[in-house]
Design a protein around this motif. Structure first.
Motif, short mmCIF file in Angstrom:
data_model
loop_
_atom_site.label_atom_id
_atom_site.label_comp_id
_atom_site.label_asym_id
_atom_site.label_seq_id
_atom_site.Cartn_x
_atom_site.Cartn_y
_atom_site.Cartn_z
N ASP A 173 0.40 -1.18 0.48
CA ASP A 173 0.10 0.22 0.33
C ASP A 173 1.06 1.33 -0.34
O ASP A 173 0.26 1.98 -0.58
N THR A 174 1.93 1.23 0.86
CA THR A 174 2.57 3.00 0.82
C THR A 174 4.26 1.87 1.23
O THR A 174 4.52 1.09 1.97
N VAL A 175 5.55 3.13 0.54
CA VAL A 175 6.57 2.35 1.03
C VAL A 175 7.14 3.97 1.30
O VAL A 175 6.47 5.31 1.10
N ASN A 176 7.84 3.67 2.56
CA ASN A 176 9.00 4.35 3.44
C ASN A 176 10.34 4.32 2.61
O ASN A 176 11.47 4.54 2.86
N THR A 177 9.72 5.84 1.40
CA THR A 177 11.12 6.12 0.71
C THR A 177 11.41 7.23 1.16
O THR A 177 12.27 7.23 1.22
N LYS A 178 11.70 7.70 2.32
CA LYS A 178 12.27 9.09 2.82
C LYS A 178 13.65 7.07 3.66
O LYS A 178 14.59 8.05 3.94
N LEU A 179 12.98 6.35 4.46
CA LEU A 179 13.95 5.84 4.53
C LEU A 179 15.26 5.28 3.88
O LEU A 179 16.09 5.28 4.04
N LEU A 180 14.40 4.94 2.35
CA LEU A 180 15.37 4.45 1.46
C LEU A 180 15.97 5.55 0.75
O LEU A 180 17.76 5.28 0.84
N ASN A 181 15.91 6.89 0.93
CA ASN A 181 16.65 7.62 0.62
C ASN A 181 17.57 8.35 1.41
O ASN A 181 18.58 8.80 0.78
N ASP A 182 17.44 8.32 2.77
CA ASP A 182 18.30 8.73 3.54
C ASP A 182 19.81 7.81 3.81
O ASP A 182 20.67 8.35 3.56
N LEU A 183 19.64 6.54 3.07
CA LEU A 183 20.75 5.55 3.47
C LEU A 183 21.11 5.57 2.02
O LEU A 183 22.21 5.79 2.24
N LEU A 184 20.60 5.80 1.14
CA LEU A 184 21.08 6.17 -0.25
C LEU A 184 21.35 7.41 -0.30
O LEU A 184 22.67 7.40 -0.87
N ASP A 185 21.23 8.79 0.38
CA ASP A 185 22.11 10.03 0.68
C ASP A 185 23.52 9.75 1.23
O ASP A 185 24.47 10.51 0.48
N LEU A 186 23.89 8.55 2.32
CA LEU A 186 24.59 8.46 2.69
C LEU A 186 25.09 7.66 2.17
O LEU A 186 26.56 6.32 2.47
N GLY A 187 25.61 7.04 0.78
CA GLY A 187 26.08 6.10 -0.33
C GLY A 187 25.94 4.32 0.19
O GLY A 187 26.73 3.85 -0.01
N ILE A 188 24.51 4.29 1.04
CA ILE A 188 24.53 3.22 0.86
C ILE A 188 23.46 2.18 0.45
O ILE A 188 22.46 2.81 -0.01
N CYS A 189 23.99 1.00 -0.43
CA CYS A 189 22.74 0.00 -0.81
C CYS A 189 21.71 -0.39 -0.02
O CYS A 189 22.11 -1.54 0.41
N PRO A 190 20.48 0.04 0.81
CA PRO A 190 19.95 -0.86 0.89
C PRO A 190 19.20 -2.19 0.73
O PRO A 190 19.28 -2.03 -1.36
N VAL A 191 18.99 -3.71 0.95
CA VAL A 191 19.16 -4.42 0.63
C VAL A 191 17.97 -5.01 1.23
O VAL A 191 17.73 -5.45 1.98
N VAL A 192 16.58 -5.61 0.51
CA VAL A 192 15.51 -4.92 1.10
C VAL A 192 15.35 -6.71 1.39
O VAL A 192 14.80 -7.30 -0.29
N SER A 193 14.49 -7.19 2.07
CA SER A 193 13.66 -8.79 2.04
C SER A 193 11.96 -7.97 1.84
O SER A 193 11.84 -7.17 2.62
N PRO A 194 11.26 -8.71 1.51
CA PRO A 194 10.00 -8.55 1.06
C PRO A 194 9.01 -9.29 1.73
O PRO A 194 8.36 -9.99 1.74
N ILE A 195 9.49 -8.79 3.10
CA ILE A 195 8.43 -9.52 4.21
C ILE A 195 7.79 -7.79 4.27
O ILE A 195 8.39 -7.33 5.15
N GLY A 196 6.76 -7.94 4.55
CA GLY A 196 5.32 -6.20 5.07
C GLY A 196 5.11 -6.36 6.13
O GLY A 196 5.46 -6.73 6.52
N THR A 197 4.77 -5.19 6.51
CA THR A 197 4.07 -5.17 7.86
C THR A 197 2.76 -4.74 7.74
O THR A 197 2.33 -3.70 6.53
N GLY A 198 1.78 -5.11 8.24
CA GLY A 198 0.42 -3.90 8.42
C GLY A 198 -0.10 -2.76 8.88
O GLY A 198 1.27 -1.96 9.48
N ILE A 199 -0.97 -2.68 8.07
CA ILE A 199 -1.22 -0.85 9.26
C ILE A 199 -2.54 -1.16 9.87
O ILE A 199 -3.14 -1.74 10.26
#
Length: 317
Positions: A173-199
């Motif tokens: 439903d929603t992606v926390n893009t701020k978390l990903l962009n914060d890591l990318l801005d630090l030069g870090i590659c986020p490695v994401v496992s596809p287990i999501g959380t409910g709302i």
């Protein structure tokens, strides 16, 4: 292989002392290859690509090492990389080991609470950390994340269109893009496992998410320049079984209509067109069985960014 081979050291049988420069003999096409890489990097530097990592590329030790080297290389060229990984064979092995039954309906794994617990243990544990660690060992920077971390992938229960009860399978439903962009801005590659959380009231529920869908959705929400789906197929083939190197979204619809694209290829091209329709610059259905497939498809097309023309199919608007 010639594309990357231009940068590999040559061997010598002579005992004569030679300089470090002559040990790395430049082939005749070195300048052309260098210009191609420079033009591709110039176009992509500072931009984001998302890679769905799965299939043989995850199970072959040589392909695994090559993939992690590719990610590190792209990072060192200034390209922002997000990896979303699968792990079906590893999940199957653990389900069998602990005696939990699993089945598929409509091409999707029916995920009981027990199945999701095993999937989360495997994907978010050993698989995720192995990938992020290997990228770091190859000279990159990576951090492993679950879709439950900081509500990265917020999901609702997926309702199968054919009426199958899929259990705890999630629809993003929603992606926390701020978390990903914060890591990318630090030069870090986020490695994401596809287990999501409910709302909301279901926030403590874990959902199993299709890795291809998660990668396409993350790429769309990030407005990524490219998304690559590493698969165990050559790409989209025509009726003569020859590779089609480039397609538009309307081309894909027409090929499904005339049954050139059938069966298991339909969901693969659907993930690609969905990502493009979400705003991604282009999507690759890439043959992950080819060594260094990621690096070749991202860089070999130069500034045009449409791939090598040999390692899969590039889908654009």
């Amino acid at each position: 292989d010639n594309f990357l081979g231009s940068f590999l050291p040559t061997t010598t049988t002579t005992t004569t002392k030679i300089s470090s420069l002559t040990r790395y003999a430049a082939p005749e096409n070195f300048a052309d290859v260098a210009k191609t890489i420079a033009s591709a990097t110039g176009e992509l530097k500072g931009k984001t690509i998302v890679v769905k990592y799965g299939g043989n590329a995850m199970t072959s030790p040589e392909l695994k090492a090559g993939f992690c080297q590719d990610v590190a290389t792209l990072q060192n060229l200034g390209i922002r990389v997000v990896v979303v990984h699968g792990g079906g064979p590893q999940i199957n092995a653990m389900l069998e080991k602990v005696g939990v039954e699993s089945r598929f309906e409509g091409g999707m794994r029916v995920s009981s609470k027990d199945v999701v617990e095993v999937a989360e243990m495997v994907l978010c544990g050993s698989v995720n950390k192995e990938i992020s660690s290997a990228i770091c060992s190859a000279g990159g920077k990576a951090i492993g994340l679950s879709g439950r971390d900081d509500s990265l992938l917020q999901c609702t229960k997926k309702i199968n269109k054919d009426g199958y009860e899929l259990g705890f399978v999630g629809e993003v439903d929603t992606v926390n893009t701020k978390l990903l962009n914060d890591l990318l801005d630090l030069g870090i590659c986020p490695v994401v496992s596809p287990i999501g959380t409910g709302i909301g009231d279901e926030k403590d529920i874990a959902y199993n998410v299709n890795a291809d869908v998660a990668a396409g959705r993350i790429a769309g929400e990030l407005r990524a320049s490219r998304v690559l789906f590493l698969t165990d197929i050559a790409g989209v083939l025509n009726k003569e079984m020859n590779l089609i190197p480039k397609l538009s979204c309307s081309d894909v619809e027409a090929l499904i209509e005339d049954e050139t694209i059938t069966g298991g290829m339909i969901p693969k091209v659907s993930y690609a067109t969905s990502a493009v329709n979400l705003g991604v610059g282009g999507a690759f259905i890439t043959d992950g069985r080819v060594p260094h497939a990621l690096l070749k498809e991202v860089l070999a097309g130069g500034a045009a960014g449409t791939g090598s023309g040999e390692g899969g199919t590039f889908v654009s608007s």
